[in-house]
Design an enzyme around this catalytic site. Sequence first.
Site, PDB file in Angstrom:
ATOM      1  N   CYS A 101       0.844  -1.188   0.000  1.00 27.79           N
ATOM      2  CA  CYS A 101       0.000   0.000   0.000  1.00 27.79           C
ATOM      3  C   CYS A 101       0.885   1.247   0.000  1.00 27.79           C
ATOM      4  O   CYS A 101       1.788   1.382   0.830  1.00 27.79           O
ATOM      5  CB  CYS A 101      -0.890  -0.013   1.241  1.00 27.79           C
ATOM      6  N   GLU A 102       0.643   2.147  -0.946  1.00 22.75           N
ATOM      7  CA  GLU A 102       1.507   3.327  -1.047  1.00 22.75           C
ATOM      8  C   GLU A 102       1.250   4.340   0.068  1.00 22.75           C
ATOM      9  O   GLU A 102       2.036   5.264   0.263  1.00 22.75           O
ATOM     10  CB  GLU A 102       1.323   4.007  -2.401  1.00 22.75           C
ATOM     11  N   HIS A 104       0.804   3.537   3.471  1.00 24.33           N
ATOM     12  CA  HIS A 104       1.433   3.165   4.742  1.00 24.33           C
ATOM     13  C   HIS A 104       2.631   2.228   4.577  1.00 24.33           C
ATOM     14  O   HIS A 104       3.271   1.867   5.562  1.00 24.33           O
ATOM     15  CB  HIS A 104       0.407   2.496   5.662  1.00 24.33           C
ATOM     16  N   GLN A 142      -5.214  -0.549  -4.648  1.00 24.58           N
ATOM     17  CA  GLN A 142      -5.831  -1.675  -5.342  1.00 24.58           C
ATOM     18  C   GLN A 142      -6.622  -1.225  -6.565  1.00 24.58           C
ATOM     19  O   GLN A 142      -6.646  -1.919  -7.593  1.00 24.58           O
ATOM     20  CB  GLN A 142      -6.744  -2.442  -4.377  1.00 24.58           C
ATOM     21  N   HIS A 170      -6.090  -5.936   3.282  1.00 26.21           N
ATOM     22  CA  HIS A 170      -5.129  -4.843   3.452  1.00 26.21           C
ATOM     23  C   HIS A 170      -4.660  -4.778   4.905  1.00 26.21           C
ATOM     24  O   HIS A 170      -5.466  -4.585   5.821  1.00 26.21           O
ATOM     25  CB  HIS A 170      -5.768  -3.511   3.055  1.00 26.21           C
ATOM     26  N   CYS A 172      -3.157  -2.488   6.304  1.00 27.92           N
ATOM     27  CA  CYS A 172      -3.363  -1.168   6.901  1.00 27.92           C
ATOM     28  C   CYS A 172      -4.724  -1.095   7.601  1.00 27.92           C
ATOM     29  O   CYS A 172      -4.944  -0.204   8.437  1.00 27.92           O
ATOM     30  CB  CYS A 172      -3.248  -0.068   5.850  1.00 27.92           C
TER      31      CYS A 172
END
Length: 211
Positions: A101-102, A104, A142, A170, A172
């Site tokens: 995930c960009e 976190h 995503q 995810h 996060c």
Amino acid sequence: FCNLCNKNIIKTICLKKHSEDAADSNNLCHIEKAYSTILSELGEDVDREGLLRTPLRAAKAMQFLTKGYKETTQDILNDAIFDENHEEMVIVKDIDLFSLCEHHLVPFYGKAHIAYLPNKKVVGLSKLARIVEIYSRRLQVQERLTKQIASAISEALEPAGVAVVIEAAHMCMVMRGVQKMNASTVTSVMLGRFHDDPEVRTEFLALTMKK
């Protein structure tokens, strides 16, 4: 080609590879230093035994997890597209994917399901999984990942339609924040007849989503 031309081509390729290796090594050094700084700022002793090589290991892991930036669909599809008089749906489902995930820099992972309607051209099935790998090995969200995979297949094959569905968990949302252990995210992109024809779309979803 003459022998001299061949030698010059080989020399050029070797020089390019050497230059890329040198750049990778330099980048690795910078990333390693950055991880060492992060650990220190977190209050850790980077000189204790358990952490002596952690910055280097983390740097190498990050390079691997983002290696998709250095890969293109053209590189993997050059010799894998074939003329074939086939127009029925082709589906590859349950393709494992792992990405970061960009927002976190924590993982999200799950499965991709891909279908296309050939327009006199088919592609080696493993190449669809490779396309997923290229785009998932980058910092991602995503929604964009789903669209990039569909667009890459559409541009390469020019099919009558492309469909991509991704189901992912995810970290996060699991490890931090709302901490919802069982939450999953589903995204889809439908192009061509998958978008325009409800029957085609329904057939794809029925074949893909059944367990």
